[in-house]
Design an enzyme around this catalytic site. Structure first.
Site, PDB file in Angstrom:
ATOM      1  N   SER A 131      -7.113 -28.272 -35.190  1.00 49.88           N
ATOM      2  CA  SER A 131      -6.601 -28.384 -33.827  1.00 49.88           C
ATOM      3  C   SER A 131      -7.676 -28.039 -32.811  1.00 49.88           C
ATOM      4  O   SER A 131      -8.560 -27.206 -33.084  1.00 49.88           O
ATOM      5  CB  SER A 131      -5.431 -27.406 -33.694  1.00 49.88           C
ATOM      6  OG  SER A 131      -5.146 -27.187 -32.348  1.00 49.88           O
ATOM      7  N   TYR A 140      -1.241 -18.499 -34.635  1.00 51.24           N
ATOM      8  CA  TYR A 140      -1.267 -19.900 -35.078  1.00 51.24           C
ATOM      9  C   TYR A 140      -2.698 -20.441 -35.012  1.00 51.24           C
ATOM     10  O   TYR A 140      -3.217 -21.000 -35.984  1.00 51.24           O
ATOM     11  CB  TYR A 140      -0.342 -20.763 -34.200  1.00 51.24           C
ATOM     12  CG  TYR A 140      -0.680 -22.222 -34.284  1.00 51.24           C
ATOM     13  CD1 TYR A 140      -0.352 -22.961 -35.407  1.00 51.24           C
ATOM     14  CD2 TYR A 140      -1.405 -22.859 -33.256  1.00 51.24           C
ATOM     15  CE1 TYR A 140      -0.713 -24.301 -35.508  1.00 51.24           C
ATOM     16  CE2 TYR A 140      -1.773 -24.185 -33.354  1.00 51.24           C
ATOM     17  CZ  TYR A 140      -1.433 -24.900 -34.476  1.00 51.24           C
ATOM     18  OH  TYR A 140      -1.809 -26.212 -34.584  1.00 51.24           O
ATOM     19  N   LYS A 167      -5.613 -21.742 -38.020  1.00 51.14           N
ATOM     20  CA  LYS A 167      -6.414 -22.980 -38.083  1.00 51.14           C
ATOM     21  C   LYS A 167      -7.891 -22.633 -38.260  1.00 51.14           C
ATOM     22  O   LYS A 167      -8.609 -23.269 -39.036  1.00 51.14           O
ATOM     23  CB  LYS A 167      -6.204 -23.834 -36.826  1.00 51.14           C
ATOM     24  CG  LYS A 167      -4.825 -24.458 -36.750  1.00 51.14           C
ATOM     25  CD  LYS A 167      -4.581 -25.477 -37.869  1.00 51.14           C
ATOM     26  CE  LYS A 167      -3.173 -25.985 -37.917  1.00 51.14           C
ATOM     27  NZ  LYS A 167      -2.816 -26.739 -39.110  1.00 51.14           N
TER      28      LYS A 167
END
Ligand code: UDP
Length: 343
Positions: A127, A152, A156
């Site tokens: 991302s 989150y 990643k």
């Protein structure tokens, strides 16, 4: 013989669109999902578009034993595209352990089995959150990775590091990390699209649900940013274009064209649009008046991001085909189809 590709999170938003593109290119597709944020009805949508029923197994990737059993039964897979992950930024701040558990343990289980069964290729969903608030726009892949703003985002970053380390350690394992910008839209057939469970976090599903009368009002999070209209700017990419980037990445791996064992690509359009531009374009292309208000800023939002996608264009020979108008039309078409709204 067609190559066998495993898609984790295969009934999810990007996974399902990637499954369609792969099937249409004659790959044999194996989907797994735990339905934590998707519905089994997606499988019917994929079948209606492609006329082919993908292999599907309900699988919990955090269950080590279950994953081992799945791979023991599917040891002849050629590659894996790994989408399955939790992705709600706000929820990750409240439940960090859930996010680390889910996103990292799943990845480790997957990688262990890929090495065990010598499945050599991985395409991973990363991302643009790894860049944080960028110093320079558009963002290149060489831009510094900033400390993550949420658990989150951190999952990643850590996942990327784990994969890079593994590609260094293993001769017969290579990976491509795709850093997505903001996927929106739906399949032009209107048969699959984004189907968030509960209240949507993301802008476009919130817009379509407001237009459908499921939500009263769209809240625009802040209009006092340092941007032309004061609202945040993102690089919104049609989900079918994003899905196609996965095929390009996969084929690069399979054809062993990658110079290093792990490569990273930005997948965005290269253009930024503000929240208000998205709202007004949605209204214009769909002839709808949207009920919205300006609200406070949302914590953790980055002011502006858009991609430099020249590396993907050059090396993956991939280029976005759809416009923002297409994406917002397709998103509404899908929402209407799904809700049985006639206009
Ligand atoms: N946004 C908004 N209202 C919403 C959801 C999102 O104004 O109900 C804004 C958000 O502040 C950001 C943009 O829309 O500027 C994109 O947000 P989204 O959550 O879709 O993606 P993100 O870029 O945060 O991953």
């Amino acid at each position: 013989m067609s190559k066998k590709i495993l898609i984790t999170g295969g009934t999810g938003y990007i996974g399902s669109h990637t499954a369609v593109e792969l099937i249409q290119k004659n790959y044999e597709v194996f989907l797994v999902d735990n339905f934590s944020n998707s519905h089994s009805s997606v499988l019917q949508g994929i079948k209606r578009i492609t006329q082919i029923e993908p292999h599907f197994t309900k699988l919990e990737l955090t269950d080590k034993q279950a994953v081992a059993e799945y791979f023991a039964d599917h040891h002849d897979l050629d590659a894996v595209i790994h989408f399955a992950a939790l992705k709600a930024v706000g929820e990750s701040v409240e439940k960090p352990l859930l996010y680390y558990q889910n996103n990292l343990i799943s990845l480790l289980h997957l990688l262990e089995n890929m090495i065990e069964y010598q499945i050599p290729y991985l395409v991973f969903s990363s991302s643009c959150t790894v860049y944080g608030e960028p110093d320079k726009l558009p963002i290149k892949e060489t831009a510094p990775i900033k400390p993550a703003l949420s658990p989150y985002g951190n999952t990643k970053q850590i996942s990327e590091e784990i994969i890079v380390d593994l590609t260094k350690a293993e001769d017969n394992f290579s990976a491509i990390l795709l850093r997505y910008f903001n996927p929106i839209g739906a399949h032009p057939s209107g048969l699959i699209g984004e189907l968030p469970i509960g209240i949507p976090n993301n802008l476009v599903p919130y817009i379509t649900q407001t237009a459908a009368g499921i939500r009263d009002v769209l809240r625009i999070f802040g209009d006092d940013y340092d941007t032309p209209d004061g609202t945040c700017i993102r690089d919104y990419i049609h989900v079918v274009d994003l899905a196609k980037a996965h095929i390009a990445a996969l084929e690069r791996l399979i054809n062993a064209e990658n110079e290093s064992n792990c490569e990273v690509f930005n997948i965005g359009t290269g253009r930024g649009h503000s929240v208000l531009e998205i709202v007004h374009t949605f209204e214009k292309v769909n002839h709808i008046k949207l009920n919205y208000i300006i609200d406070d800023r949302r914590e953790g939002d980055v002011e502006k991001v858009w991609a430099d996608n020249t590396k993907a264009q050059k090396i993956l020979q991939w280029k976005p085909q759809f416009t923002i108008e297409d994406a917002l039309r397709d998103a509404w078409q899908w929402e209407k189809n799904y809700r049985g709204i006639k206009t």
